[in-house]
Scaffold this motif. Sequence first.
Motif, short mmCIF file in Angstrom:
data_model
loop_
_atom_site.label_atom_id
_atom_site.label_comp_id
_atom_site.label_asym_id
_atom_site.label_seq_id
_atom_site.Cartn_x
_atom_site.Cartn_y
_atom_site.Cartn_z
N ALA A 140 19.69 5.50 5.85
CA ALA A 140 19.66 4.14 5.38
C ALA A 140 18.23 3.70 5.08
O ALA A 140 18.01 2.94 4.15
CB ALA A 140 20.25 3.18 6.42
N ARG A 141 17.26 4.16 5.86
CA ARG A 141 15.89 3.70 5.63
C ARG A 141 15.33 4.21 4.31
O ARG A 141 14.45 3.56 3.72
CB ARG A 141 15.00 4.06 6.82
N GLY A 142 15.82 5.32 3.81
CA GLY A 142 15.39 5.78 2.50
C GLY A 142 15.78 4.83 1.38
O GLY A 142 15.15 4.80 0.33
N ILE A 175 12.90 2.41 0.62
CA ILE A 175 11.82 3.00 -0.18
C ILE A 175 12.31 3.30 -1.60
O ILE A 175 11.69 2.89 -2.58
CB ILE A 175 11.32 4.30 0.49
N GLY A 176 13.41 4.01 -1.68
CA GLY A 176 13.92 4.44 -2.98
C GLY A 176 14.22 3.31 -3.94
O GLY A 176 13.95 3.42 -5.14
N LEU A 225 0.83 -1.21 0.00
CA LEU A 225 0.00 0.00 0.00
C LEU A 225 0.86 1.26 0.00
O LEU A 225 0.59 2.21 -0.74
CB LEU A 225 -0.94 0.01 1.21
N VAL A 226 1.90 1.28 0.82
CA VAL A 226 2.79 2.44 0.89
C VAL A 226 3.51 2.64 -0.44
O VAL A 226 3.53 3.74 -1.00
CB VAL A 226 3.78 2.29 2.07
N GLY A 274 20.52 18.94 -16.09
CA GLY A 274 19.23 18.58 -16.68
C GLY A 274 18.54 17.42 -15.98
O GLY A 274 17.36 17.18 -16.22
N ASP A 275 19.25 16.65 -15.14
CA ASP A 275 18.60 15.58 -14.41
C ASP A 275 17.67 16.17 -13.36
O ASP A 275 17.88 17.28 -12.86
CB ASP A 275 19.63 14.68 -13.71
N ALA A 276 16.63 15.42 -13.02
CA ALA A 276 15.66 15.82 -11.99
C ALA A 276 15.44 14.64 -11.06
O ALA A 276 15.23 13.51 -11.52
CB ALA A 276 14.35 16.26 -12.62
N VAL A 277 15.47 14.90 -9.76
CA VAL A 277 15.49 13.83 -8.76
C VAL A 277 14.30 13.96 -7.81
O VAL A 277 14.02 15.04 -7.30
CB VAL A 277 16.80 13.90 -7.93
N VAL A 278 13.64 12.81 -7.56
CA VAL A 278 12.71 12.71 -6.44
C VAL A 278 13.50 12.06 -5.31
O VAL A 278 14.05 10.97 -5.47
CB VAL A 278 11.46 11.88 -6.77
N MET A 279 13.60 12.76 -4.17
CA MET A 279 14.37 12.27 -3.03
C MET A 279 13.43 11.53 -2.07
O MET A 279 12.34 12.02 -1.79
CB MET A 279 15.02 13.43 -2.28
N PHE A 280 13.88 10.38 -1.54
CA PHE A 280 13.09 9.58 -0.61
C PHE A 280 13.83 9.35 0.70
O PHE A 280 15.01 9.03 0.71
CB PHE A 280 12.75 8.21 -1.21
#
Length: 182
Positions: A62-64, A67-68, A40-41, A116-122
């Motif tokens: 470390a916990r990211g 998820i990532g 679900l998450v 030019g790169d785009a990052v979603v950080m978790f």
Amino acid sequence: MIFDEFSFKSLIRPVVDFPKPGVIFRDITPLFQSPKALRLVMDSFVQRYIDSDFTHVGAMDARGFLIGSIIAYELNKPLVLFRKQGKLPADVLSEGYQTEYGEAFLEVHADSLCDGDAVVMFDDLIATGGTLIAAANLIRRMGAKVHEAAAIIDLPELGGSQRLQDMEIPTFCLTQFALTDK
């Protein structure tokens, strides 16, 4: 499956007085012990970002990483690891930051991102925002941009989400806790 914030939120274990007296640590490991909650998450994050215009997933030590790595795999995006000092083997960029507990350094391989790169950080949670702000600074030093900062938990009273938004970094969290919630 329908996402139910309250049922998955009950799986986040409060650990009182860890790592020091007066702190309530938000332990996400029970989420990972429940296949349904984990799905679900992760599905919630995948659905949010499946049509988004970004190139990389950034995961905080470390916990990211938990998820990532799942999100990078599901969305077929490259994964960039942001590590604690001294953990990466090649040339690194380093950024100091304040945590809730003291000073630390975050590092990333210097060749991880390009203009030019785009990052979603978790990360697992946003508290003071120190780790994510350090990662954002490293991303920008490589010529890339931050698309968004995402976490399972926000602790808004510690101001991290606001600090990120003040840097023009949107944030997204699945739930939040007050500092005194047990």
